[in-house]
Design an enzyme around this catalytic site. Sequence first.
Site, mmCIF file in Angstrom:
data_model
loop_
_atom_site.group_PDB
_atom_site.id
_atom_site.type_symbol
_atom_site.label_atom_id
_atom_site.label_comp_id
_atom_site.label_asym_id
_atom_site.label_seq_id
_atom_site.Cartn_x
_atom_site.Cartn_y
_atom_site.Cartn_z
ATOM 1 N N PHE A 1 20.419 29.189 57.572
ATOM 2 C CA PHE A 1 19.865 30.043 58.621
ATOM 3 C C PHE A 1 20.090 31.528 58.372
ATOM 4 O O PHE A 1 19.688 32.359 59.179
ATOM 5 C CB PHE A 1 20.486 29.682 59.967
ATOM 6 C CG PHE A 1 20.207 28.250 60.373
ATOM 7 C CD1 PHE A 1 18.920 27.733 60.322
ATOM 8 C CD2 PHE A 1 21.237 27.427 60.785
ATOM 9 C CE1 PHE A 1 18.674 26.423 60.698
ATOM 10 C CE2 PHE A 1 20.987 26.120 61.157
ATOM 11 C CZ PHE A 1 19.700 25.608 61.108
ATOM 12 N N GLY A 2 20.732 31.901 57.301
ATOM 13 C CA GLY A 2 20.953 33.316 57.067
ATOM 14 C C GLY A 2 21.759 33.589 55.822
ATOM 15 O O GLY A 2 22.272 32.677 55.169
ATOM 16 N N ASP B 1 32.239 22.913 55.641
ATOM 17 C CA ASP B 1 32.625 23.834 56.718
ATOM 18 C C ASP B 1 33.309 23.064 57.847
ATOM 19 O O ASP B 1 32.985 23.248 59.016
ATOM 20 C CB ASP B 1 31.396 24.581 57.236
ATOM 21 C CG ASP B 1 31.787 25.762 58.137
ATOM 22 O OD1 ASP B 1 32.932 26.242 58.019
ATOM 23 O OD2 ASP B 1 30.950 26.199 58.939
#
Length: 885
Positions: free
Chosen positions: A640-641, A718
């Site tokens: 997403f980024g 993560d």
Amino acid sequence: MNSRIAFLFSTLVIFLISASIYEIDYQALLQFKSMIMNEEVLSSCNTSFHFCDWSGVLCGKQNKRVTALNNNFQGTIPHELGHLSRLCFLQFGYNKFNGVIPTNLSGCSNLEELELYANKLVRSIPKEISLGMSKRTEPAGTGNRLRPKSRTEPARRFYRFRFCRLTSGIPPVLKNITSMEQFSATRNPLGGSIPNTLGNWKILSEFYSGACNLSGTIAHSIFNLSLLTNFSLPVNQLTGSLPSAIGEMLPHLEFLQLRDDMKFIDTLKNCSRIKVLHLINCNFQGVLPTTIGNLSDQLSILSLDGNDIYIYGNLPSSIGNLVGLIGFSLTENQFTGKIPSTIGNLQKLQEAYLYNNQFSGPIPDAIGNLSLLTGLWLNSNKLEGHIPSILGNCHHLLELHLDDNKLSGKIPTPLLQLTSLTIILNLSQNNMSGSLPVEVGELKLLTSLDLSDNNLSGNIPSSIGGCTSLLLLFLKGNTFQGMVPTSLSSMKGVSTLDLLHNNLSGQIPRFSEQLTLLEYVNLSFNDFEGEVPVIGVFANARKFSVLGNSRLCGGLAQLGLPKCKETEKHQKRFPLFVILIPVASTLFTILCFAFVLSKKRKSHPSQSSGDERFMKVSYAQHLKATNGFSQANLIGDGGFGSVYKGVLDDHDGGIVAVKVLHLQNRGAHRSFIAECELHSSASNSRLSLLQRINILLDVASALDYLHNHCLPTLVHYDLKPSIILLDDDMVAHVGDFGLARFLGANSNKNSTSGIRGTIGYTPPEYGVGSEMTSSGDVYSFGILLLEVMTGKRPTDSIFNEGLSLHKFACMALPNHVTDVIDDDLLNFLQEDAIATKHTIANAKKMEECLASIIKLGVSCSVDSPPQRMNIENVVHELQHILNIL
């Protein structure tokens, strides 16, 4: 009628007595509240709640009397606490109390645990503390949370005063507390001698009074305490000797720390249970007797470090008889002669510290037989000859220190193929010769390599770029020649590069511009030529040195070098290509997640208002800070980024992380909202031990599926508490697979391009560009487990100056685990123990379970990936713990 009146009268008397007793506790707590200074921990201490609901106060289930106090206090200890006659546990360790210990604590006649360690208390241990505590038996309805007793069994005392400032000796009157089981006064300037009357402590199992300035002889009555297991008296001024029959007198002795005459070693041959022998900073003089080999084969730790009067002579070959040794330390003495080959008999040995002695001769080949060895320190001796190739058999070796000796010959190739080496390989200050073998590139996880001050020659092999985890590289003081290989640019995490005093030539490599973590580089006294760069580490004259290179030009004005000729600048500089990449309109949302790391903001975060904490930064400032969102500044890239490193010149040069959202990707907006939420402020207080273990087991089972039952293997990348979701049945589910990656034939393409994941939970090897592996998830799980059990996040403010959550938990093993367990969880366990009247066996089982869980988290979160547990074994261990409970 008279009998009814009598009944009502007796009921009223009982009520009034009960009310009076409760009032005593209530008033004592109010007085206590008025005299301590930490308002935050007293926020619940008001008349709106019953005092049993106050923070840090624990009461009995049946009688509602105060049984324990435990919190983060400062100020003086009020004498009104002596009115709490039912108080069982007074746990004030690691607080900031000052002043004296109240003398009327003797009024706490039920007191079993008195923990006042690590405070600022002064003067003496009050002799009155023993009054009223000598004959007390356990009343009905009460009990220790981990050591329940029958109604008639005497309460066992645990008094801990260590790390305070108490003086005036150990009061002889303490002899009256015959139920003393543990006494600890380490690092208090007590002075005086050990009272002979302490021989009355018949059930004493642990005695710690190291560094207490004690003098005289050890009271003979101490050796009649047959239940003694741990006996520690190092760094005192004690004299005399131990009784020859100490083995028979203390048959359960397992841990011994002393400062005594060398002859006492002969007296320990019958101590068949002794496991730890610490003889650090003693007054030993002479040679180590051969009878050292007569000690128990159960001995696991032997330390003879740093004696004031050195031990000299040879190390007896009988040392090979101590086959149970795991740790062996002889540092900072004057041992001479050869290291005996019998050291190869110590098959269980994991750490051997022999540095700072005068050992000579070759390194014995027998050391290669120590297959479990993780650390070997032979530095600062007079060892000579070749480094034995058989050291390549030590497949668990994490660090090897052979520096400051007289070793010669070539670096053996098998040594460089030890992929277990992750901490340091130090061969500096020897006479090593020949070239650096290309196999050096196989040390992919090594963080420090020091080959300084040898006679190594030839080119630096380009394969050295394979050492992608290196933080420190020292090659100074050799005769390396040729150009510095450009492959060094692969060492993304290197912070120090020292090439001083070699014969290296060519231009200063431009890869230093890519090594963004480089803090110091020394290129002095070589034969470099051309222009000195002015960016990266070369933009600060304090961070590099290029002295003694007569053909250099340009660079910072402070260097005083001649200007470069235009022809040189254009002909010799590598061609530069500028690629303009337009920023798409869909990348219009920029979120600054990390704020300026100035000392002012870091040291006063709680004083900042909401408006002050968030900077207003324009798009133009973001563009400038990230050098136009250049690829060189990219530190992470997700679904997403992308995250870029930036330097805000308008904000005192603060370093920030800038995230650019890819809004054309579905779900990016929701990701933005989710990342803006703060970490849940809810504590673990609602979760029992059983619930916590079940949650951990659920998470571990999910990872086991991803790593071992999913084809190809899937790495989450993560893992952290905020992505663990609990359903209505308290079953844990792992979410947020935004950074997850499949591993397979092309797993090398998944190498990290920068630090991703979440700070505190990301394994250290990812920070230096290592490939993604399932062991990275195991590290994150280990940190998550420790957070669940300790209630502390890895980013808590207490973790600084080298202390981490991993080390915090590790230091508590194996005997002080309850010191790091979450207070809320301890309260659960204490209440449960009181309510169910657990047996001593159950209490011991509970302590062992807590230690097993913490040990599991520590084993998962070690820095070295090969040393971490397999997640399948983690699942089995957690299931085993559940079965015990």
